[in-house]
Design a protein around this motif. Structure first.
Motif, short mmCIF file in Angstrom:
data_model
loop_
_atom_site.label_atom_id
_atom_site.label_comp_id
_atom_site.label_asym_id
_atom_site.label_seq_id
_atom_site.Cartn_x
_atom_site.Cartn_y
_atom_site.Cartn_z
N HIS A 89 0.86 -1.19 0.00
CA HIS A 89 0.00 0.00 0.00
C HIS A 89 0.89 1.24 0.00
O HIS A 89 1.21 1.80 1.05
CB HIS A 89 -0.91 -0.01 1.24
CG HIS A 89 -1.92 -1.10 1.23
ND1 HIS A 89 -3.21 -0.93 0.77
CD2 HIS A 89 -1.83 -2.40 1.62
CE1 HIS A 89 -3.88 -2.07 0.88
NE2 HIS A 89 -3.06 -2.97 1.39
N GLY A 90 1.29 1.67 -1.18
CA GLY A 90 2.24 2.76 -1.29
C GLY A 90 3.62 2.32 -0.85
O GLY A 90 3.80 1.28 -0.20
N SER A 91 4.63 3.11 -1.21
CA SER A 91 5.98 2.75 -0.78
C SER A 91 6.16 2.94 0.72
O SER A 91 7.07 2.35 1.32
CB SER A 91 7.02 3.57 -1.54
OG SER A 91 6.80 4.96 -1.35
N SER A 92 5.28 3.71 1.36
CA SER A 92 5.39 3.89 2.81
C SER A 92 5.24 2.56 3.54
O SER A 92 5.95 2.31 4.53
CB SER A 92 4.33 4.88 3.30
OG SER A 92 4.57 6.17 2.82
N THR A 222 7.03 3.57 -6.45
CA THR A 222 5.65 3.97 -6.22
C THR A 222 5.02 4.47 -7.51
O THR A 222 5.71 4.98 -8.40
CB THR A 222 5.59 5.08 -5.15
OG1 THR A 222 4.23 5.48 -4.96
CG2 THR A 222 6.41 6.29 -5.55
N SER A 224 2.98 6.92 -7.22
CA SER A 224 2.51 8.23 -6.76
C SER A 224 3.25 9.41 -7.35
O SER A 224 2.71 10.51 -7.36
CB SER A 224 2.62 8.31 -5.23
OG SER A 224 1.77 7.40 -4.61
N PRO A 230 -1.18 8.88 -7.73
CA PRO A 230 -1.02 8.80 -6.27
C PRO A 230 -2.20 8.18 -5.56
O PRO A 230 -2.04 7.50 -4.54
CB PRO A 230 -0.82 10.26 -5.86
CG PRO A 230 -1.42 11.07 -6.96
CD PRO A 230 -1.19 10.27 -8.20
N ARG A 233 -2.56 4.34 -4.57
CA ARG A 233 -1.95 3.88 -3.31
C ARG A 233 -1.28 2.52 -3.47
O ARG A 233 -1.47 1.60 -2.67
CB ARG A 233 -2.99 3.82 -2.17
CG ARG A 233 -3.58 5.15 -1.79
CD ARG A 233 -2.55 6.23 -1.51
NE ARG A 233 -1.56 5.80 -0.50
CZ ARG A 233 -0.28 6.18 -0.51
NH1 ARG A 233 0.18 6.94 -1.48
NH2 ARG A 233 0.53 5.75 0.43
N GLY A 235 2.54 0.80 -4.09
CA GLY A 235 3.99 0.91 -4.16
C GLY A 235 4.59 -0.49 -4.15
O GLY A 235 3.86 -1.48 -4.19
#
Length: 380
Positions: A89-92, A222, A224, A230, A233, A235
């Motif tokens: 879920h996103g690069s985070s 990502t 995003s 973005p 979501r 990544g």
């Protein structure tokens, strides 16, 4: 920048800034990504049909990501090695899963003194020893081969870098890139490589994923930033398969997996990466030329190092003593959004993004000119 013991208890300045102010903006010239596509635009550019998602079973996916999406990512960045890819879920989330799995108390982590907050948070949370260095200590290896030896001691566990760099747009020359990989291998460290904007380079060829050469590499990507998606979501990370396997212990207690619908859209996007990335890159190229002229016309009011990659820069404002006040004044007076340099530990600067639409960008620069000439952002 990394000595704040309450970092894990407070929202990051960057995310809190957007949470409080983004919905008030008429135009955003702060972003580190290109303008987002509509779903219709994305379908047109990727060839995804209106009914192509109809047969997807809305069921669970898999912990590592769908085989199709992992293969698409691996084919573009990692010579087809899909076993090294995990979709998140996103690069985070990729940062959270891999660094929390990798790092242990007292590990020595080397990193630049200006970095995306999540890349700093998890080494701090693991009670690592942080060796924070000026960004120039990494980029200098292009002309000084010993720079990496001085920066990266023999007992280093991990080196965390982000190129092209957010927010400055700095990147590594091929020689500095080569020396970084060689030094990390020499000391037996893990290279953590945040490549969120790697698709957009202004100073030379795009730097390849270091995992192609150094197996102990964790890279992040990502949709995003350069892809203009973005809100998808999605990544990913590329990493040693055994580290990905170990990270499932955390993932099984948090997000588990992505939606198969989202993964199907992301697969179509990755298979059509050039079609998605190129329009944003060309728009940013035009805006960057405008920005270069604007900076030259505002000598004495602003200064910078021109970005070598990505779509943002760190603009220095010599007359500004309170960059948060300056950004709030700009937002209140003209509806133009910038990010204060305090989000990156740099008072007297702002992050300026040039990946958006031409009119919003030029209108935003005009707003910025007016406030600079009026002496905004001075402590009272």
């Amino acid at each position: 920048m990394y000595s704040n013991s309450t970092l894990s208890e407070k929202p990051p300045v960057l995310e809190e800034w957007y949470r409080r102010h983004l919905d008030r903006a008429k135009r955003d010239i702060s972003s580190s990504g290109v303008s987002p596509y509509t779903y219709a635009e994305m379908r047109r550019l990727t060839g995804l049909g209106a009914t192509d998602l109809d047969d997807i079973l809305v069921d669970d996916s898999t912990s590592q990501g769908s085989p199709e999406l992992r293969q698409a990512i691996a084919d573009r960045y990692l010579a087809g090695r899909a076993e090294r890819v995990m979709v998140t879920h996103g690069s985070s989330e990729a940062i959270a899963l891999t660094l929390a799995t990798l790092l242990r108390p007292d590990n020595l982590v080397v990193l630049p003194d200006m970095l995306y907050h999540a890349l700093v948070h998890y080494p701090e949370l693991a009670d690592c020893r942080l060796r924070s260095l000026p960004l120039d200590d990494f980029t200098a290896a292009g002309t000084d081969p010993a720079a990496m030896d001085r920066a990266i001691p023999p007992d280093t566990r991990a080196v965390i870098v982000n190129f092209p760099h957010n927010p400055t747009g700095a990147t590594l020359t091929p020689a500095a890139y080569r020396r970084l990989i060689d030094r990390v291998r020499e000391v037996g460290a893990v290279l953590v490589w945040d490549a969120a904007t790697a698709e957009i380079s202004w100073s030379g060829p795009v730097l390849p994923d270091p995992g192609l050469e150094h197996p102990d590499t964790i890279s992040y990507g990502t949709f995003s930033k350069a892809f203009g998606l973005p809100g998808l979501r999605v990544g990913w990370c590329t990493a040693p398969p055994e580290l990905i396997e170990r990270s499932f212990a955390l993932r099984d207690r948090s997000t588990l997996f992505l939606s198969p619908i989202v993964e199907a859209i992301a697969t179509a996007a990755m298979r059509s990466a050039d079609a998605l990335v190129e329009p944003g890159r060309e728009r940013a190229r035009g805006n960057l030329a405008v920005l270069e002229r604007w900076v030259a016309e505002h000598e004495g009011l602003v200064s910078w190092k021109p970005p070598q990659g990505g779509v943002c820069c760190l603009l220095e404002l010599p007359g500004v003593t309170d960059s948060e006040r300056f950004c709030l004044e700009l937002l209140e007076q003209d509806g133009t959004l910038l990010v204060p340099g305090t989000a990156f530990g740099r008072e007297g600067t702002v992050r300026l993004g040039f990946g958006g639409g031409e009119k919003d960008f030029t209108d935003g620069l005009a707003s910025l000119s007016r406030l600079l000439r009026a002496g905004g952002g001075t402590r009272r």
